[in-house]
Design an enzyme around this catalytic site. Sequence first.
Site, mmCIF file in Angstrom:
data_model
loop_
_atom_site.group_PDB
_atom_site.id
_atom_site.type_symbol
_atom_site.label_atom_id
_atom_site.label_comp_id
_atom_site.label_asym_id
_atom_site.label_seq_id
_atom_site.Cartn_x
_atom_site.Cartn_y
_atom_site.Cartn_z
ATOM 1 N N GLU A 169 -6.405 -27.717 -37.387
ATOM 2 C CA GLU A 169 -6.501 -29.191 -37.448
ATOM 3 C C GLU A 169 -5.941 -29.729 -38.762
ATOM 4 O O GLU A 169 -6.574 -30.545 -39.428
ATOM 5 C CB GLU A 169 -7.956 -29.619 -37.201
ATOM 6 C CG GLU A 169 -8.453 -29.096 -35.854
ATOM 7 C CD GLU A 169 -9.933 -29.348 -35.549
ATOM 8 O OE1 GLU A 169 -10.635 -29.906 -36.413
ATOM 9 O OE2 GLU A 169 -10.374 -28.972 -34.451
ATOM 10 N N ASN A 212 -3.501 -24.440 -34.977
ATOM 11 C CA ASN A 212 -4.386 -24.780 -33.853
ATOM 12 C C ASN A 212 -4.828 -26.238 -34.012
ATOM 13 O O ASN A 212 -5.204 -26.654 -35.114
ATOM 14 C CB ASN A 212 -5.609 -23.839 -33.932
ATOM 15 C CG ASN A 212 -6.609 -24.042 -32.822
ATOM 16 O OD1 ASN A 212 -6.271 -23.983 -31.642
ATOM 17 N ND2 ASN A 212 -7.871 -24.281 -33.189
ATOM 18 N N HIS A 248 -9.465 -29.927 -25.328
ATOM 19 C CA HIS A 248 -10.775 -30.517 -25.014
ATOM 20 C C HIS A 248 -10.472 -31.746 -24.150
ATOM 21 O O HIS A 248 -10.134 -32.803 -24.663
ATOM 22 C CB HIS A 248 -11.505 -30.918 -26.302
ATOM 23 C CG HIS A 248 -11.853 -29.734 -27.148
ATOM 24 N ND1 HIS A 248 -12.795 -28.813 -26.757
ATOM 25 C CD2 HIS A 248 -11.375 -29.308 -28.344
ATOM 26 C CE1 HIS A 248 -12.891 -27.867 -27.681
ATOM 27 N NE2 HIS A 248 -12.036 -28.138 -28.653
ATOM 28 N N GLU A 277 -9.214 -23.759 -26.641
ATOM 29 C CA GLU A 277 -10.605 -24.254 -26.660
ATOM 30 C C GLU A 277 -10.878 -25.143 -25.447
ATOM 31 O O GLU A 277 -11.442 -26.232 -25.564
ATOM 32 C CB GLU A 277 -10.864 -25.064 -27.944
ATOM 33 C CG GLU A 277 -10.573 -24.311 -29.225
ATOM 34 C CD GLU A 277 -10.934 -25.091 -30.489
ATOM 35 O OE1 GLU A 277 -11.612 -26.132 -30.397
ATOM 36 O OE2 GLU A 277 -10.529 -24.648 -31.569
ATOM 37 N N ASP A 279 -12.182 -27.202 -22.481
ATOM 38 C CA ASP A 279 -13.357 -27.672 -21.740
ATOM 39 C C ASP A 279 -13.036 -29.048 -21.167
ATOM 40 O O ASP A 279 -12.050 -29.674 -21.556
ATOM 41 C CB ASP A 279 -14.659 -27.673 -22.573
ATOM 42 C CG ASP A 279 -14.519 -28.316 -23.928
ATOM 43 O OD1 ASP A 279 -13.716 -29.244 -24.081
ATOM 44 O OD2 ASP A 279 -15.244 -27.888 -24.857
HETATM 45 O O1 9MR Z 1 -18.135 -25.626 -31.267
HETATM 46 C C1 9MR Z 1 -18.236 -25.764 -32.661
HETATM 47 C C2 9MR Z 1 -19.573 -26.358 -33.024
HETATM 48 O O2 9MR Z 1 -20.603 -25.433 -32.769
HETATM 49 C C3 9MR Z 1 -19.596 -26.769 -34.487
HETATM 50 O O3 9MR Z 1 -20.793 -27.436 -34.775
HETATM 51 C C4 9MR Z 1 -18.400 -27.657 -34.763
HETATM 52 C C5 9MR Z 1 -18.333 -28.131 -36.197
HETATM 53 O O4 9MR Z 1 -17.257 -28.947 -36.401
HETATM 54 O O5 9MR Z 1 -17.213 -26.949 -34.476
HETATM 55 C C6 9MR Z 1 -17.108 -26.668 -33.113
HETATM 56 O O6 9MR Z 1 -15.879 -26.038 -32.824
HETATM 57 C C7 9MR Z 1 -14.703 -26.787 -33.106
HETATM 58 C C8 9MR Z 1 -13.608 -25.804 -33.439
HETATM 59 O O7 9MR Z 1 -14.026 -24.943 -34.472
HETATM 60 C C9 9MR Z 1 -12.327 -26.505 -33.813
HETATM 61 N N1 9MR Z 1 -11.929 -27.426 -32.767
HETATM 62 C C10 9MR Z 1 -12.948 -28.357 -32.297
HETATM 63 C C11 9MR Z 1 -14.207 -27.590 -31.893
HETATM 64 C C12 9MR Z 1 -15.248 -28.528 -31.300
HETATM 65 O O8 9MR Z 1 -15.676 -29.441 -32.270
#
Ligand code: 9MR
Length: 365
Positions: A169, A212, A248, A277, A279
Amino acid sequence: MPKRRQATSITATALALALLPLAPGAAGEADLTLRDSAPQGFHIGSSVAGGGHLDAEDHPDPFTHDKAYTALLGQEFDSLTPENRMKWSELRPSEDTYDFSLADRIVEFAARKDQEVRGHALLWHQQNPDWLEEGDYSEQELRQILHEHVTTVVGRYKGRIHQWDVGNELIDDDSRLRTEENIWLRELGPEVISDVFRWAHAADPEAELFLNDYSIEDVNDKSDAYLDLVRELLADGVPVHGLSVQAHLTPAAGYPESMEENLDRFGDLGLRTALSEVDVRVETSGEGDGGTEEQLSEQADFYARALQACLNADSCTSFTVWGYTDRYSWIPSTFPGKGAGAIMDDDLKPKPAYGALRETLRSSG
Ligand code: 9MR
């Protein structure tokens, strides 16, 4: 190994078949798991729950405590991504220490189950420890901290992590580098992106190194910005090997129709691509609402189309869901009023999306 060529669209029959309920116990193809249904050379993955948003809930680590959950991870998928366990906040309790205990367990499990691992993530603006974000470090010290972290973490899993999300990101919603939010870009300048890729490559020359991000499913301003960034990095000889598109998705935002075209243009630069990722969240009325039949059917369609786009693109060799079950999903805590985004429900029962993925995999094999 290159994957076999795929059909270019999902047929109505394939989708109808996919939406049929599973017949538990029935012999034959309905019993195949996702990983058994995938064409050779194509990986179907899930993130591994633990840490992150789940820390706010009063239950133990799903991966080590929920046996049914962990068994399905091994049976259904041949690629795993630690959802949180390889992030800085988890690996680095203090400047002088590393805690690899939970990350190691995932990597060891994956080896036992003959699964690949996607490492996630090395350079990000979130989930960094307070000692780092609030510390008073000079530029030189920060550079040293980052270099040591990347070398230690990538080096520890050398040969066992197939792909790393190195830059996570890095570009914001206005399609600009996150030069304020991301501590590394802010303090060390955007050149640090090249350094981190080089350091990771030196620590494990076989690992494929990825950028990513979210909202880059389509051909759009943000994915254009990635195209520019990748071109620059490649021109400088930086070892960047892939772009992963998080995906997402939500029907409320519409389906990203140009996904395949977008993956192809990164493939044309010689990159590998991945959906990392996936969903598909829907509107829900709160806890316990798993979505209506209509919502779940639309969700299944989104999953299948995204998978098909990846299968169609030569560069795209893996499709990872961000949590295979609603039981541990990050969605409701981040998007109030949304949820039920995974392919299995709270009880670990397959939803129509599961069948749609399996049928899409099978019909392309
Ligand atoms: O799924 C992850 C969640 O448990 C955490 O709290 C969160 C913190 O920002 O991150 C989530 O995973 C993220 C991933 O690492 C990067 N892309 C977005 C995902 C969903 O927020």
